[in-house]
Scaffold this motif. Sequence first.
Motif, short mmCIF file in Angstrom:
data_model
loop_
_atom_site.label_atom_id
_atom_site.label_comp_id
_atom_site.label_asym_id
_atom_site.label_seq_id
_atom_site.Cartn_x
_atom_site.Cartn_y
_atom_site.Cartn_z
N UNK A 213 67.14 -19.33 60.36
CA UNK A 213 66.78 -18.06 60.96
C UNK A 213 65.37 -17.69 60.52
N UNK A 214 64.66 -16.88 61.31
CA UNK A 214 63.30 -16.46 60.92
C UNK A 214 63.29 -15.84 59.53
N UNK A 215 62.37 -16.29 58.70
CA UNK A 215 62.24 -15.77 57.35
C UNK A 215 63.19 -16.39 56.34
N UNK A 216 64.07 -17.28 56.80
CA UNK A 216 65.05 -17.89 55.90
C UNK A 216 64.45 -19.11 55.20
N UNK A 217 64.74 -19.27 53.92
CA UNK A 217 64.25 -20.41 53.16
C UNK A 217 65.31 -21.51 53.17
N UNK A 218 64.89 -22.75 53.38
CA UNK A 218 65.82 -23.86 53.46
C UNK A 218 65.75 -24.77 52.24
N UNK A 219 66.87 -25.43 51.96
CA UNK A 219 66.96 -26.41 50.88
C UNK A 219 67.59 -27.67 51.45
N UNK A 220 66.92 -28.80 51.28
CA UNK A 220 67.45 -30.06 51.78
C UNK A 220 68.23 -30.77 50.69
N UNK A 221 69.46 -31.16 50.99
CA UNK A 221 70.33 -31.83 50.03
C UNK A 221 70.77 -33.19 50.56
N UNK A 222 70.87 -34.14 49.65
CA UNK A 222 71.44 -35.44 49.99
C UNK A 222 72.94 -35.40 49.70
N UNK A 223 73.73 -35.71 50.70
CA UNK A 223 75.18 -35.61 50.60
C UNK A 223 75.80 -37.00 50.60
N UNK A 224 76.75 -37.23 49.70
CA UNK A 224 77.45 -38.52 49.67
C UNK A 224 78.11 -38.78 51.02
N UNK A 233 70.58 -23.18 54.24
CA UNK A 233 69.89 -21.93 53.87
C UNK A 233 70.00 -21.73 52.36
N UNK A 234 68.94 -21.29 51.72
CA UNK A 234 68.97 -21.07 50.28
C UNK A 234 70.04 -20.05 49.88
N UNK A 235 70.24 -19.04 50.73
CA UNK A 235 71.24 -18.01 50.42
C UNK A 235 72.64 -18.60 50.35
N UNK A 236 72.93 -19.62 51.17
CA UNK A 236 74.24 -20.26 51.15
C UNK A 236 74.43 -21.05 49.85
N UNK A 237 73.38 -21.73 49.40
CA UNK A 237 73.46 -22.45 48.13
C UNK A 237 73.65 -21.48 46.97
N UNK A 238 72.89 -20.41 46.97
CA UNK A 238 73.01 -19.42 45.90
C UNK A 238 74.40 -18.79 45.90
#
Length: 246
Positions: A213-224, A233-238
């Motif tokens: 979403x606009x203004x949302x910070x993303x985090x890329x994760x490697x998944x098994x 979204x960073x908020x989901x990780x947090x």
Amino acid sequence: ISSSAGIINRLPPSASCFLLLRAYGAEGSENSQLLDLSSPLLKHVSYSLTGDFGRDGAQRAADILFFDLADDDPDRRRCARRVLQESLGKIHRKADSFNFAEKFSWLIALTESKYAISLVSNAIPRLLHALDFERGQVLRAYIMAMDYYKKMDLDVHKIDSFDLSSSICNLLSTRSKICIAAMDRYDDLQSMLIHIVCSAFKSRLASLESDLKPGEIGVTLSICNKDEDVLFPLSLIRASLVLISS
């Protein structure tokens, strides 16, 4: 008006709501005359919210109250909740199944009013905003009610959809201590928040979405067992970390 309370029936719904909020928020003898009028005012507000004066009247009355639900002044929020409870509390046929305190049954009563779809649709943005201020039992009641509204969107009524999971993730990220305290007190709230966040996490994994979403910070994760990295979204990780730590 004091000499003839029946004249209140001539007031537009928005005016009676405003006067009742002023009456309930009165201190000392400053608004004693308004307090004397609180009973006929309450009847008029109740008739407005339940649709006796039509859809527009119900919406105008409700919008004033909904606006105060998310005000930064706690007294205004308290008064708005009191007016909604006292004007709608008698029609809460389904509220008992939610294990709500009596003073929050208006949240479910909204769904049983004549113009439920319009009222609930208008209430949702203000309730989402109110999550930034509330805590404890009020926070729990709002989250549980909106989860119910979301299910209504799928099963019963066609309320404009809203992204509850994103709001919950932002709430857990920004008000983690308040949320943890509420979850420690209410097991059903903890279970609901875990379900909402886990569902959002699984949905992201299944769809491999790459949009934010606009203004949302993303985090890329490697998944098994996944050939591609997944953008979260960073908020989901947090939010996930807050739930794990609690």
